[in-house]
Design a protein around this motif. Structure first.
Motif, PDB file in Angstrom:
ATOM      1  N   MET A   1      36.741  34.786  40.967  1.00 53.58           N
ATOM      2  CA  MET A   1      37.588  34.058  40.035  1.00 53.58           C
ATOM      3  C   MET A   1      37.646  32.586  40.431  1.00 53.58           C
ATOM      4  N   PRO A   2      38.030  31.728  39.506  1.00 54.14           N
ATOM      5  CA  PRO A   2      38.141  30.297  39.832  1.00 54.14           C
ATOM      6  C   PRO A   2      39.134  30.066  40.960  1.00 54.14           C
ATOM      7  N   ARG A   3      38.911  28.990  41.729  1.00 54.84           N
ATOM      8  CA  ARG A   3      39.760  28.718  42.879  1.00 54.84           C
ATOM      9  C   ARG A   3      41.209  28.440  42.488  1.00 54.84           C
ATOM     10  N   ASP A   4      41.425  27.951  41.255  1.00 54.47           N
ATOM     11  CA  ASP A   4      42.781  27.619  40.848  1.00 54.47           C
ATOM     12  C   ASP A   4      43.498  28.790  40.176  1.00 54.47           C
ATOM     13  N   THR A   5      42.922  30.005  40.288  1.00 55.72           N
ATOM     14  CA  THR A   5      43.567  31.186  39.714  1.00 55.72           C
ATOM     15  C   THR A   5      44.905  31.444  40.403  1.00 55.72           C
ATOM     16  N   SER A   6      45.915  31.727  39.618  1.00 58.30           N
ATOM     17  CA  SER A   6      47.251  31.967  40.170  1.00 58.30           C
ATOM     18  C   SER A   6      47.269  33.236  41.008  1.00 58.30           C
ATOM     19  N   ARG A   7      47.712  33.118  42.248  1.00 55.04           N
ATOM     20  CA  ARG A   7      47.819  34.297  43.109  1.00 55.04           C
ATOM     21  C   ARG A   7      48.873  35.264  42.578  1.00 55.04           C
ATOM     22  N   THR A   8      49.929  34.707  42.019  1.00 60.59           N
ATOM     23  CA  THR A   8      50.979  35.563  41.453  1.00 60.59           C
ATOM     24  C   THR A   8      50.430  36.379  40.288  1.00 60.59           C
ATOM     25  N   ALA A   9      49.632  35.735  39.436  1.00 63.94           N
ATOM     26  CA  ALA A   9      49.051  36.444  38.290  1.00 63.94           C
ATOM     27  C   ALA A   9      48.089  37.537  38.749  1.00 63.94           C
ATOM     28  N   VAL A  10      47.285  37.242  39.775  1.00 63.13           N
ATOM     29  CA  VAL A  10      46.359  38.251  40.300  1.00 63.13           C
ATOM     30  C   VAL A  10      47.131  39.467  40.813  1.00 63.13           C
ATOM     31  N   ALA A  11      48.165  39.212  41.611  1.00 65.78           N
ATOM     32  CA  ALA A  11      48.954  40.319  42.156  1.00 65.78           C
ATOM     33  C   ALA A  11      49.679  41.078  41.051  1.00 65.78           C
ATOM     34  N   LEU A  12      50.262  40.344  40.088  1.00 62.14           N
ATOM     35  CA  LEU A  12      51.042  40.972  39.024  1.00 62.14           C
ATOM     36  C   LEU A  12      50.178  41.858  38.143  1.00 62.14           C
ATOM     37  N   TRP A  13      49.062  41.316  37.631  1.00 57.25           N
ATOM     38  CA  TRP A  13      48.242  42.081  36.690  1.00 57.25           C
ATOM     39  C   TRP A  13      47.490  43.212  37.380  1.00 57.25           C
ATOM     40  N   THR A  14      47.099  43.022  38.634  1.00 55.52           N
ATOM     41  CA  THR A  14      46.448  44.111  39.368  1.00 55.52           C
ATOM     42  C   THR A  14      47.431  45.256  39.608  1.00 55.52           C
ATOM     43  N   SER A  15      48.654  44.904  40.003  1.00 49.59           N
ATOM     44  CA  SER A  15      49.664  45.929  40.246  1.00 49.59           C
ATOM     45  C   SER A  15      50.043  46.639  38.947  1.00 49.59           C
TER      46      SER A  15
END
Length: 237
Positions: A1-15
């Motif tokens: 994913m792009p370097r500026d991808t939100s870590r919160t969004a990654v954790a939220l949508w994966t969970s």
């Protein structure tokens, strides 16, 4: 994913992608178990379905089984390679497929399939609990800072070679934790001596998880297997 991808969004949508479907399907299973005879799940569910939906249900089961086993075979083949078995990915997956098919046929032809599956699920925590405890403890000890490049260095000079290519702190903690969990486990097919002495109390999860975590922490300190944090420029999380 792009370097500026939100870590919160990654954790939220994966969970959410893992949590929400599991809640829905577990709830459906719980409702079915309270109102139907689930000794034969397929026949029980077909009994409450409209006739036109039965073929759709069967197709869904087949497609889901293929997709699930595809992911399982891929992960198992990758795990086989990660422990040092020198096989190409395709060959590793084929070997896992043959082993899995043999075990399934054995469970169907020699034992009752559902009984065998239930027994396996009851006892699998004996292994997975200590493994996850060691992994989680390692993350805490290292503050989730790993040298991503060094993790792929399998040479004797790599920082993760440990002693003879084996992390004895993790190995001993896992084996001893699994042994302790087995002694404290209680299921329809196995009752550990410690569990039997306590009237059938099943302490496999707390004993396996907490015991392995404590052992790994102590052994890592004693054997000095937790190195200093990597250089900031090479840190990955």
């Amino acid at each position: 994913m792009p370097r500026d991808t939100s870590r919160t969004a990654v954790a939220l949508w994966t969970s959410a992608g893992a949590f929400l479907p599991s809640v829905v399907f577990t709830a459906i299973g719980a409702f079915a178990a309270t109102s139907l005879d689930m000794s034969d799940p397929q026949a029980a569910l077909e009994g409450v379905m409209p006739a036109w939906f039965a073929p759709v249900f069967v197709i869904g089961v087949v497609v889901n089984t293929v997709a699930n086993n595809g992911m399982t075979a891929y992960s198992a083949g990758l795990s086989m390679q990660s422990i040092g078995v020198r096989l190409p990915r395709v060959t590793a997956v084929l070997v896992v497929g043959v082993i899995g098919t043999t075990m399934t046929l054995f469970a169907i032809l020699v034992f009752d399939f559902l009984t065998a599956v239930n027994a396996m699920m009851e006892l699998v925590v004996v292994i997975t609990g200590p493994c996850m405890a060691v992994y989680a403890t390692d993350i805490v000890l290292r503050r989730n800072r790993y040298d991503g490049i060094a993790l792929h260095d399998q040479s004797r000079t790599g920082p993760f070679w440990y002693r003879g290519g084996v992390n004895w702190a993790g190995t001993l903690a896992t084996l001893l934790g699994a042994t302790a969990a087995t002694l404290c486990a209680a299921s329809s097919s196995w009752a550990g001596p410690l569990s039997a002495a306590m009237g059938g109390l099943n302490l496999a999860v707390p004993v396996g998880v907490l015991g392995s975590a404590a052992l790994y922490w102590a052994l890592s300190r004693a054997l000095h297997t937790i190195p200093a944090a990597p250089h900031p420029a090479r840190r990955t999380s």
